[in-house]
Design a protein around this motif. Sequence first.
Motif, mmCIF file in Angstrom:
data_model
loop_
_atom_site.group_PDB
_atom_site.id
_atom_site.type_symbol
_atom_site.label_atom_id
_atom_site.label_comp_id
_atom_site.label_asym_id
_atom_site.label_seq_id
_atom_site.Cartn_x
_atom_site.Cartn_y
_atom_site.Cartn_z
ATOM 1 N N LEU B 194 0.825 -1.203 0.000
ATOM 2 C CA LEU B 194 0.000 0.000 0.000
ATOM 3 C C LEU B 194 0.863 1.259 0.000
ATOM 4 C CD1 LEU B 194 -3.185 0.002 0.419
ATOM 5 C CD2 LEU B 194 -2.702 0.890 2.688
ATOM 6 N N ILE B 195 1.882 1.265 0.849
ATOM 7 C CA ILE B 195 2.721 2.452 0.978
ATOM 8 C C ILE B 195 3.620 2.609 -0.241
ATOM 9 C CG2 ILE B 195 4.542 3.535 2.367
ATOM 10 C CD1 ILE B 195 3.340 2.092 4.790
ATOM 11 N N LYS B 196 4.053 1.481 -0.766
ATOM 12 C CA LYS B 196 4.927 1.532 -1.937
ATOM 13 C C LYS B 196 4.178 2.135 -3.131
ATOM 14 C CE LYS B 196 8.255 -1.135 -4.434
ATOM 15 N NZ LYS B 196 8.024 -2.090 -5.511
ATOM 16 N N LYS B 197 2.877 1.864 -3.176
ATOM 17 C CA LYS B 197 2.080 2.403 -4.274
ATOM 18 C C LYS B 197 2.028 3.926 -4.261
ATOM 19 C CE LYS B 197 -1.786 -0.010 -4.182
ATOM 20 N NZ LYS B 197 -3.072 -0.638 -4.599
ATOM 21 N N GLU B 198 2.310 4.496 -3.089
ATOM 22 C CA GLU B 198 2.369 5.954 -2.994
ATOM 23 C C GLU B 198 3.752 6.475 -3.369
ATOM 24 O OE1 GLU B 198 1.178 7.174 0.926
ATOM 25 O OE2 GLU B 198 -0.595 5.898 0.880
ATOM 26 N N ASN B 199 4.516 5.633 -4.045
ATOM 27 C CA ASN B 199 5.870 5.987 -4.467
ATOM 28 C C ASN B 199 6.805 6.320 -3.325
ATOM 29 O OD1 ASN B 199 5.581 5.646 -7.246
ATOM 30 N ND2 ASN B 199 4.458 7.602 -7.379
ATOM 31 N N LYS B 200 6.665 5.572 -2.267
ATOM 32 C CA LYS B 200 7.594 5.760 -1.156
ATOM 33 C C LYS B 200 8.555 4.581 -1.115
ATOM 34 C CE LYS B 200 4.530 8.292 1.941
ATOM 35 N NZ LYS B 200 5.019 9.602 1.536
ATOM 36 N N LYS B 201 9.753 4.840 -0.598
ATOM 37 C CA LYS B 201 10.721 3.758 -0.445
ATOM 38 C C LYS B 201 10.485 3.066 0.882
ATOM 39 C CE LYS B 201 15.140 3.956 -1.714
ATOM 40 N NZ LYS B 201 16.483 4.561 -1.829
ATOM 41 N N VAL B 202 10.226 1.774 0.803
ATOM 42 C CA VAL B 202 9.879 1.020 2.012
ATOM 43 C C VAL B 202 10.979 0.012 2.326
ATOM 44 C CG1 VAL B 202 8.144 -0.470 3.077
ATOM 45 C CG2 VAL B 202 7.436 1.252 1.399
ATOM 46 N N LEU B 203 11.210 -0.213 3.615
ATOM 47 C CA LEU B 203 12.157 -1.239 4.057
ATOM 48 C C LEU B 203 11.492 -2.029 5.189
ATOM 49 C CD1 LEU B 203 15.165 -2.254 3.807
ATOM 50 C CD2 LEU B 203 15.680 -0.733 5.722
ATOM 51 N N LEU B 204 11.698 -3.353 5.195
ATOM 52 C CA LEU B 204 11.111 -4.170 6.248
ATOM 53 C C LEU B 204 12.201 -4.675 7.192
ATOM 54 C CD1 LEU B 204 8.632 -6.397 4.164
ATOM 55 C CD2 LEU B 204 8.176 -4.217 5.286
ATOM 56 N N ALA B 205 11.878 -4.742 8.484
ATOM 57 C CA ALA B 205 12.806 -5.300 9.465
ATOM 58 C C ALA B 205 12.204 -6.569 10.044
ATOM 59 C CB ALA B 205 13.068 -4.293 10.581
ATOM 60 N N ALA B 206 12.920 -7.694 9.892
ATOM 61 C CA ALA B 206 12.393 -8.984 10.360
ATOM 62 C C ALA B 206 12.763 -9.182 11.822
ATOM 63 C CB ALA B 206 12.935 -10.117 9.505
ATOM 64 N N ALA B 207 12.069 -8.479 12.701
ATOM 65 C CA ALA B 207 12.402 -8.549 14.123
ATOM 66 C C ALA B 207 11.596 -9.621 14.852
ATOM 67 C CB ALA B 207 12.214 -7.193 14.796
ATOM 68 N N ASP B 208 10.866 -10.454 14.112
ATOM 69 C CA ASP B 208 10.330 -11.655 14.743
ATOM 70 C C ASP B 208 11.390 -12.726 14.577
ATOM 71 O OD1 ASP B 208 9.195 -13.936 15.641
ATOM 72 O OD2 ASP B 208 7.371 -13.822 14.439
ATOM 73 N N THR B 209 12.283 -12.782 15.553
ATOM 74 C CA THR B 209 13.381 -13.744 15.457
ATOM 75 C C THR B 209 13.043 -15.004 16.231
ATOM 76 O OG1 THR B 209 14.384 -12.699 17.372
ATOM 77 C CG2 THR B 209 15.147 -11.972 15.218
ATOM 78 N N PHE B 210 11.824 -15.037 16.776
ATOM 79 C CA PHE B 210 11.469 -16.155 17.655
ATOM 80 C C PHE B 210 10.742 -17.285 16.929
ATOM 81 C CE2 PHE B 210 8.662 -18.391 20.570
ATOM 82 C CZ PHE B 210 9.585 -18.830 21.507
ATOM 83 N N ARG B 211 9.649 -16.932 16.260
ATOM 84 C CA ARG B 211 8.845 -17.998 15.663
ATOM 85 C C ARG B 211 9.571 -18.641 14.492
ATOM 86 N NH1 ARG B 211 4.035 -16.811 12.203
ATOM 87 N NH2 ARG B 211 5.556 -17.531 10.692
ATOM 88 N N ALA B 212 9.436 -19.947 14.417
ATOM 89 C CA ALA B 212 10.085 -20.680 13.345
ATOM 90 C C ALA B 212 9.618 -20.147 11.998
ATOM 91 C CB ALA B 212 9.749 -22.167 13.469
ATOM 92 N N ALA B 213 10.572 -19.841 11.127
ATOM 93 C CA ALA B 213 10.310 -19.437 9.737
ATOM 94 C C ALA B 213 9.573 -18.108 9.593
ATOM 95 C CB ALA B 213 9.559 -20.526 8.979
ATOM 96 N N ALA B 214 9.507 -17.330 10.651
ATOM 97 C CA ALA B 214 8.840 -16.029 10.541
ATOM 98 C C ALA B 214 9.634 -15.112 9.614
ATOM 99 C CB ALA B 214 8.701 -15.384 11.918
#
Lengths: 444, 375
Positions: B194-214
């Motif tokens: 959704l945010i990318k569609k507004e022409n914004k640069k998005v970055l994700l942080a995978a801070a769920d380091t607990f659940r398997a394969a999250a």
Amino acid sequence: MAFESLSDKLQEVFKKLKGKGRLTEKDVNEALREVKLALLEADVNFKVVKSFINKIKERAVGHDVLESLTPGQQVIKIVNEELTELMGSTQSKLTFSNTPPTIYLMVGLQGSGKTTTSGKLAAQIKKMGKKPLLVACDVYRPAAIKQLQVVGSKVGVPVFSMGDATNPVDIAKAAVSYAKNNNHDLVIIDTAGRLHIDEELMNELYEIKEVTKPQEILLVVDAMTGQDAVNVAESFNEKLGIDGVILTKLDGDTRGGAALSVRAVTQKPIKYVGMGEKLEDLQPFHPDRMASRILGMGDVLSLIEKAQENFDQKKAQELEKKIRKMEFNFEDFLEQMQQVKKMGPLNQLIGMIPGMNMQKLGNVEISDKEIAHIEAIIQSMTLEERRNPEIINPSRKRRIAAGSGRDIQEVNRLIKQFEQMKKMMKQLSGMTKGKKGKFKLPFM
Amino acid sequence: MSLFDKWLNRDKNKGQEESIPEESQLEEFVHDKTEEDIGFSEESYEIKESVEEEENPPEEEGQEESVKEKKAFFSKLVKGLAKTRNNIMDGIDNVLKSFNKIDEELYEELEETLIMADIGVNASIKIMNGLREKVKERKINEPAALKQLLIEEITEILSKGNRDLNIQEGPAVILVIGVNGVGKTTTIGKLAHLIKKENKKVLLAAADTFRAAAIEQLEIWGNRTGVDVIRHQENSDPGAVVFDAIQAAKARKIDVLICDTAGRLHNKKNLMEELRKIFKIINKEYPEARKEVLLVLDATTGQNALQQVKLFKEVTDISGIILTKLDGTAKGGIIIAINSEMDIPIKYIGVGEGIEDLRPFNPKEFAEALFTDEE
């Protein structure tokens, strides 16, 4: 709404009834309104509550009020009994097929905890000396297969998967023949979470059922589910004919009324409950205990059981005497803390105590780490100080703080909390005398 | 006992109608089905092949013409709320029809309908009191008029705070939190899109380091949306992941950084402290960024959601709520209970598993959808 408050409210209602030998319909109605609210607050489905209350009313009206019990307790007793009965009076175990492999099919909504539960179940079954196989049939959710593989490797159970491009029905079929050829006597099929109104995916489950002929179809339900639990359970049961229910995330502070709703509409037993993040945290379900929890009475029975397992009976009696006489000191406190620690993580225990929950406890710190700090402080006191906390003056406090490596404020806080606790215990022990007829805790 | 049995039987019959589709069944049922069921099976699971592709093109097949996309999106919204509507509504309309005048009994029946929607006892009583006042004030006698009043009452409760994401003129950080299994990671995927569609640069942080394969799950969403993911190993410190992600966001001049976190039950003290720490790291390392802390709630959750909001609020400054899984039969009424106690705006709702299935929350629409007749 904790048991105390429900109990108090009922006491209030019944106060004016003193001296009456029988409960009239009006008395009962008033009392049952409180019960009804308690059940609704616990998320029991409204319709289930309604019919349940009607049933209670039949039993309670005209019932003799026992001499030894207050009418309020009489009603609670009936409610508790009926709840337990509705919940299934006995504990229900998993069954095994005569012709291996035994197949369990795990089904449920998205996020109910199927994959984690599959792993926990596999671990338990492995402990029974069986050779389980986990099957990854969730081809839809990203990384679901990987998740099961990780869980499988943690509990040392192999995982059968064919990637996410194969039809789950074919995967299930292939898994069963693989199990037969490789001497796996038990197969747990993990499926994708799906909405009960999703025709297509519900049909897929039906097909998996047809080709694998599972011994048990287990519906995994989130204990925090609200009114919708009946729709979900009913749809899955109608479509597949479930054999049992596993209730997850019960280590939260939800009262878990969904358990009652699911049971009421499916008439199928709840077989296990998920109690934590660790893979060992899957426990057998106790209907009576769940009844108490839903009513807000706390899981007293589990607590008693744990206490009995770990408590030295004699010491407990001595302690009780001391509390009554207000002679309870830091030495006893330390000893008691060590006994309690044997029973398991504190936050789990607190949840089982009637009327206690995290919210109520507010600022009272209860993590295990803090317990260690408290221990350190007490151990830095001299024997005399432990026995007579009154003599602890500022200079002694400084020494204790230095000795335990904690700061002086913390020492102050502990002493203050200890005094408060002493008072609270006095009140609690007064309760067990039966003055107000409240709950008796095994170690108080 | 007898009543209970009766109810059970009645519901069993009802269940059969709903869950066993047979062509030979009554017209009525077929009608129902076209309205609520068809959309769902396909729209919620776009990952797999859809039978009626013409009607509902799977989004992943590249960016299609915006017109088509828009149409699919719109129909999804309508369908997404259709069943919510059907469910509560049955109740409300039948109740209103069966009364000639407004009396206590009617109020009681309405209150029951609200409770059935997970609105909870206290909030339902509050709404009913508001309703009674309005009836008195405006001298209303017609039961049918109560519906509009209820919509008004609920819209009022739900119209709290600013529902826009505070991410314009970035940089911004969105921290996504919630209990286990509510749909945090899926929501992040949709939100990134959704945010990318507004022409914004998005970055994700995978801070769920607990659940398997999250982490893998988030990476797949990253690929789908064409957004980079900052990750560490499983079981590493989530605070460190967030720290690294912030440095990366600064270096790459990212507009919006979205942090996934592990699901945690709100009564687990240690896990809540971990969250407090993550929140602190964001505030300390990225003071110039705008902050959004979004709590994800599952619409099927009952009264416990209140508790969730309260306790999560103690460790972070929740700025909004995202209500997921509204494509089921659950009504999500708990947000009304939440808003009648706390001023936390509901910002988005999730209506399926597809990448487009996240829509802005509209209080009036939500309230209306609860009580409007299906034409």
